[in-house]
Design a protein around this motif. Structure first.
Motif, PDB file in Angstrom:
ATOM      1  N   PRO A   1       0.760  -1.125  -0.315  1.00 19.91           N
ATOM      2  CA  PRO A   1       0.108   0.279  -0.177  1.00 19.91           C
ATOM      3  C   PRO A   1       0.245   0.897  -0.408  1.00 19.91           C
ATOM      4  CG  PRO A   1      -1.085  -1.365   1.661  1.00 19.91           C
ATOM      5  CD  PRO A   1       0.565  -2.077   0.800  1.00 19.91           C
ATOM      6  N   GLN A   2       1.564   1.315   0.687  1.00 19.94           N
ATOM      7  CA  GLN A   2       2.722   1.885   0.569  1.00 19.94           C
ATOM      8  C   GLN A   2       3.589   2.886  -0.744  1.00 19.94           C
ATOM      9  OE1 GLN A   2       2.998   4.515   3.389  1.00 19.94           O
ATOM     10  NE2 GLN A   2       4.551   5.661   2.021  1.00 19.94           N
ATOM     11  N   ALA A   3       3.767   1.949  -1.543  1.00 21.82           N
ATOM     12  CA  ALA A   3       4.723   1.585  -2.423  1.00 21.82           C
ATOM     13  C   ALA A   3       3.486   2.304  -3.803  1.00 21.82           C
ATOM     14  CB  ALA A   3       4.785   0.393  -3.342  1.00 21.82           C
ATOM     15  N   GLU A   4       2.450   1.900  -3.327  1.00 21.96           N
ATOM     16  CA  GLU A   4       1.017   2.692  -4.439  1.00 21.96           C
ATOM     17  C   GLU A   4       0.781   3.877  -4.379  1.00 21.96           C
ATOM     18  OE1 GLU A   4      -2.818   0.493  -3.680  1.00 21.96           O
ATOM     19  OE2 GLU A   4      -1.367  -1.493  -5.235  1.00 21.96           O
ATOM     20  N   LEU A   5       1.016   4.127  -2.380  1.00 22.13           N
ATOM     21  CA  LEU A   5       0.404   5.235  -2.359  1.00 22.13           C
ATOM     22  C   LEU A   5       1.633   6.959  -3.018  1.00 22.13           C
ATOM     23  CD1 LEU A   5      -0.811   5.781   1.728  1.00 22.13           C
ATOM     24  CD2 LEU A   5      -1.875   6.579  -0.577  1.00 22.13           C
ATOM     25  N   GLU A   6       2.619   5.784  -2.730  1.00 20.03           N
ATOM     26  CA  GLU A   6       4.152   7.476  -3.331  1.00 20.03           C
ATOM     27  C   GLU A   6       4.105   7.168  -5.037  1.00 20.03           C
ATOM     28  OE1 GLU A   6       7.523   4.773  -1.964  1.00 20.03           O
ATOM     29  OE2 GLU A   6       7.066   5.620   0.145  1.00 20.03           O
ATOM     30  N   GLY A   7       2.709   6.491  -5.920  1.00 17.21           N
ATOM     31  CA  GLY A   7       2.938   6.868  -6.963  1.00 17.21           C
ATOM     32  C   GLY A   7       3.745   5.522  -8.431  1.00 17.21           C
ATOM     33  N   GLY A   8       3.283   4.456  -7.365  1.00 16.68           N
ATOM     34  CA  GLY A   8       4.613   3.343  -7.826  1.00 16.68           C
ATOM     35  C   GLY A   8       4.040   2.006  -8.218  1.00 16.68           C
ATOM     36  N   ASN A   9       4.507   1.677  -9.699  1.00 12.49           N
ATOM     37  CA  ASN A   9       3.785   0.651 -10.357  1.00 12.49           C
ATOM     38  C   ASN A   9       4.997  -0.386 -10.571  1.00 12.49           C
ATOM     39  OD1 ASN A   9       5.190   1.555 -12.784  1.00 12.49           O
ATOM     40  ND2 ASN A   9       3.546   3.072 -12.793  1.00 12.49           N
ATOM     41  N   GLY A  10       4.286  -1.568 -11.228  1.00 12.59           N
ATOM     42  CA  GLY A  10       5.551  -2.648 -10.648  1.00 12.59           C
ATOM     43  C   GLY A  10       6.168  -2.488 -12.375  1.00 12.59           C
ATOM     44  N   ASP A  11       5.914  -1.342 -12.973  1.00 14.11           N
ATOM     45  CA  ASP A  11       7.216  -1.540 -13.875  1.00 14.11           C
ATOM     46  C   ASP A  11       8.103  -0.983 -13.066  1.00 14.11           C
ATOM     47  OD1 ASP A  11       5.408  -2.229 -15.989  1.00 14.11           O
ATOM     48  OD2 ASP A  11       4.928  -0.188 -17.410  1.00 14.11           O
ATOM     49  N   HIS A  12       7.873  -0.265 -12.590  1.00 10.49           N
ATOM     50  CA  HIS A  12       9.537   0.583 -11.508  1.00 10.49           C
ATOM     51  C   HIS A  12      10.654   0.013 -11.410  1.00 10.49           C
ATOM     52  CE1 HIS A  12       6.575   4.172 -10.986  1.00 10.49           C
ATOM     53  NE2 HIS A  12       7.420   4.632 -12.790  1.00 10.49           N
ATOM     54  N   VAL A  13       9.186  -1.591 -10.242  1.00  6.97           N
ATOM     55  CA  VAL A  13       9.682  -2.282  -9.724  1.00  6.97           C
ATOM     56  C   VAL A  13      10.531  -2.867 -10.774  1.00  6.97           C
ATOM     57  CG1 VAL A  13       9.667  -3.898  -7.893  1.00  6.97           C
ATOM     58  CG2 VAL A  13       8.427  -2.615  -8.150  1.00  6.97           C
ATOM     59  N   VAL A  14       9.997  -3.267 -11.709  1.00  3.29           N
ATOM     60  CA  VAL A  14      10.792  -4.442 -12.321  1.00  3.29           C
ATOM     61  C   VAL A  14      12.175  -3.977 -13.259  1.00  3.29           C
ATOM     62  CG1 VAL A  14      10.425  -5.573 -15.019  1.00  3.29           C
ATOM     63  CG2 VAL A  14       8.942  -5.712 -13.345  1.00  3.29           C
ATOM     64  N   GLN A  15      11.458  -1.969 -13.291  1.00  7.81           N
ATOM     65  CA  GLN A  15      13.459  -1.966 -13.876  1.00  7.81           C
ATOM     66  C   GLN A  15      14.423  -2.142 -12.387  1.00  7.81           C
ATOM     67  OE1 GLN A  15      12.552  -1.056 -17.731  1.00  7.81           O
ATOM     68  NE2 GLN A  15      14.911  -0.659 -17.599  1.00  7.81           N
ATOM     69  N   GLU A  16      13.354  -1.129 -11.380  1.00  7.65           N
ATOM     70  CA  GLU A  16      14.554  -1.486 -10.758  1.00  7.65           C
ATOM     71  C   GLU A  16      15.655  -3.113 -10.410  1.00  7.65           C
ATOM     72  OE1 GLU A  16      12.700  -0.626  -6.900  1.00  7.65           O
ATOM     73  OE2 GLU A  16      12.150   1.600  -7.756  1.00  7.65           O
ATOM     74  N   THR A  17      14.593  -3.958 -10.807  1.00  3.02           N
ATOM     75  CA  THR A  17      15.477  -5.055 -10.471  1.00  3.02           C
ATOM     76  C   THR A  17      16.371  -5.432 -11.616  1.00  3.02           C
ATOM     77  OG1 THR A  17      13.265  -5.563  -9.661  1.00  3.02           O
ATOM     78  CG2 THR A  17      14.653  -7.485 -10.772  1.00  3.02           C
ATOM     79  N   LEU A  18      16.160  -4.757 -12.777  1.00  2.00           N
ATOM     80  CA  LEU A  18      16.700  -5.067 -13.880  1.00  2.00           C
ATOM     81  C   LEU A  18      18.390  -4.336 -13.755  1.00  2.00           C
ATOM     82  CD1 LEU A  18      14.207  -5.232 -16.923  1.00  2.00           C
ATOM     83  CD2 LEU A  18      15.699  -7.083 -16.159  1.00  2.00           C
ATOM     84  N   ALA A  19      18.020  -3.407 -13.557  1.00  2.00           N
ATOM     85  CA  ALA A  19      19.258  -2.338 -13.088  1.00  2.00           C
ATOM     86  C   ALA A  19      20.419  -3.223 -12.477  1.00  2.00           C
ATOM     87  CB  ALA A  19      18.713  -1.538 -12.913  1.00  2.00           C
ATOM     88  N   ALA A  20      19.622  -3.890 -10.319  1.00  2.00           N
ATOM     89  CA  ALA A  20      20.238  -4.267  -9.675  1.00  2.00           C
ATOM     90  C   ALA A  20      21.086  -5.562 -10.111  1.00  2.00           C
ATOM     91  CB  ALA A  20      19.430  -4.214  -8.610  1.00  2.00           C
ATOM     92  N   VAL A  21      20.597  -6.556 -11.247  1.00  2.00           N
ATOM     93  CA  VAL A  21      21.235  -8.477 -11.644  1.00  2.00           C
ATOM     94  C   VAL A  21      22.000  -7.148 -12.498  1.00  2.00           C
ATOM     95  CG1 VAL A  21      20.598 -10.023 -12.599  1.00  2.00           C
ATOM     96  CG2 VAL A  21      18.374  -9.198 -10.575  1.00  2.00           C
ATOM     97  N   PRO A  22      23.313  -7.900 -12.239  1.00  2.00           N
ATOM     98  CA  PRO A  22      24.355  -8.002 -13.087  1.00  2.00           C
ATOM     99  C   PRO A  22      23.911  -9.064 -14.573  1.00  2.00           C
ATOM    100  CG  PRO A  22      25.557  -9.037 -10.985  1.00  2.00           C
ATOM    101  CD  PRO A  22      23.312  -8.581 -11.018  1.00  2.00           C
ATOM    102  N   VAL A  23      24.670  -8.376 -15.231  1.00  2.00           N
ATOM    103  CA  VAL A  23      24.318  -9.039 -17.030  1.00  2.00           C
ATOM    104  C   VAL A  23      24.744  -9.861 -16.930  1.00  2.00           C
ATOM    105  CG1 VAL A  23      23.263  -8.313 -19.121  1.00  2.00           C
ATOM    106  CG2 VAL A  23      22.500  -6.710 -17.544  1.00  2.00           C
ATOM    107  N   PRO A  24      24.801 -11.482 -17.730  1.00  2.00           N
ATOM    108  CA  PRO A  24      25.667 -12.370 -18.536  1.00  2.00           C
ATOM    109  C   PRO A  24      26.361 -11.365 -19.389  1.00  2.00           C
ATOM    110  CG  PRO A  24      23.231 -12.873 -18.297  1.00  2.00           C
ATOM    111  CD  PRO A  24      23.170 -11.501 -17.953  1.00  2.00           C
ATOM    112  N   ARG A  25      27.457 -12.459 -20.383  1.00  2.00           N
ATOM    113  CA  ARG A  25      28.373 -11.743 -21.254  1.00  2.00           C
ATOM    114  C   ARG A  25      28.630 -13.019 -21.885  1.00  2.00           C
ATOM    115  NH1 ARG A  25      33.431  -7.644 -18.953  1.00  2.00           N
ATOM    116  NH2 ARG A  25      31.891  -6.168 -17.910  1.00  2.00           N
TER     117      ARG A  25
END
Length: 306
Positions: free
Chosen positions: A282-306
């Motif tokens: 509920p707190q994330a929704e109140l702050e205007g967050g959505n699933g896209d933001h979380v996915v984007q943050e997750t992709l940025a945090a996971v190292p990309v294989p080479r």
């Protein structure tokens, strides 16, 4: 498939990525939930795809009084023949448009979602297989919630992609107005199929053979598991979500003409494949967050294989 995509892009302006993602869903054997305000071309997108692939198209308008048998079919007694006959419902088509799916009750929604999952329906004890290929395109309006029955997370999970349609750019909107064709004229000038259903089946078989290396499998696994660590989520992605990302990545690679998956394929399909499978706090929704933001943050945090 390139012929199909080119033909669709000539009829639908400003939706190139969504068109390709819908084609990827078709190759991956998944279904699509389209979300957008009225008038952005959600219905036309499904209708155009069916016409260009030479498939059978059915549209079901979901309303509060729609019954499950109105979708799957029923058995009636034929007086003249003195026998019972099975009347197949509109779900027996290659492309089924479930318009405003959230306007019908849970029982009716479940009837369609069961057909999506099992690729079959049971009418009066007899099981009937659905045609192949089979794609359900469901639409919903993100603004109107009065008198609706929102899809629960377990049913949203049955959709491979959730695609959001936005307003076209200024030049694209001019093009829409410049080349507008009334619906009656458009129906008379029906699109010539760009490929056959057999072509689609062959393309699906080739997409299934696309190779995902161990490093790609590990990357997808890391992304899925990382979502479960987010403090902005009550519920992270499930193993089924990982399978969805894998299948979608293979289909996207096939559309790009490759027989192997790259990390960029995974990144591109991750948002539409995961955004509807994540439950925000509920707190994330109140702050205007959505699933896209979380996915984007997750992709940025996971190292990309080479």
């Amino acid at each position: 498939m390139e012929r199909l995509l080119d033909a669709m892009e000539q009829r639908l302006y400003g939706q190139k990525t969504n068109i390709r993602l819908m084609a990827a869903a078709l190759l991956a054997g998944g279904h699509v939930l389209l979300e957008g305000v009225p008038g952005l071309g959600k219905t036309k997108m499904a209708r155009t795809l069916a016409a260009l692939m030479g498939g059978e198209y059915r549209r079901i308008q979901f309303t509060p009084d729609l019954m499950p048998s109105d979708i799957t079919g029923s058995v009636i007694f034929h007086m003249k023949e003195s026998e019972f006959q099975t009347v197949r419902g509109p779900v027996f088509a290659n492309i089924v448009l479930a318009d405003e799916i959230n306007r019908s009750g849970p029982k009716t929604q479940a009837a369609l979602l069961e057909a999506m999952e099992e690729r079959q329906v049971t009418i009066n004890g007899t099981t009937h297989r659905l045609p192949e290929p089979f794609l359900v395109v469901a639409t919903q309006n993100p603004l109107e919630y009065e008198g609706t029955y929102p899809l629960p997370e377990a049913q949203l999970d049955r959709f491979l992609f959730k695609l959001t349609l936005d307003y076209p750019g200024e030049e694209q909107e001019r093009q829409i107005l410049r080349e507008h064709v009334p619906f009656e004229t458009e129906r008379e000038q029906a699109a010539v199929p760009a490929l056959s259903l057999e072509d689609i089946r062959e393309a699906k078989a080739r997409a299934a053979e696309v190779v995902a290396s161990d490093s790609i499998i590990a990357y997808i696994t890391a992304v899925i598991r990382k979502t479960r660590e987010s403090k902005r989520l009550q519920l992270g992605a499930s193993p089924r979500a990982g399978i969805a990302v894998l299948n979608a990545s293979k289909a996207w690679a096939a559309l790009e003409g490759r027989n192997y998956v790259t990390p960029d394929d995974v990144k591109l399909v991750a948002r539409p494949a995961l955004r509807h499978r994540l439950l925000l706090t509920p707190q994330a929704e109140l702050e205007g967050g959505n699933g896209d933001h979380v996915v984007q943050e997750t992709l940025a945090a996971v190292p990309v294989p080479r």
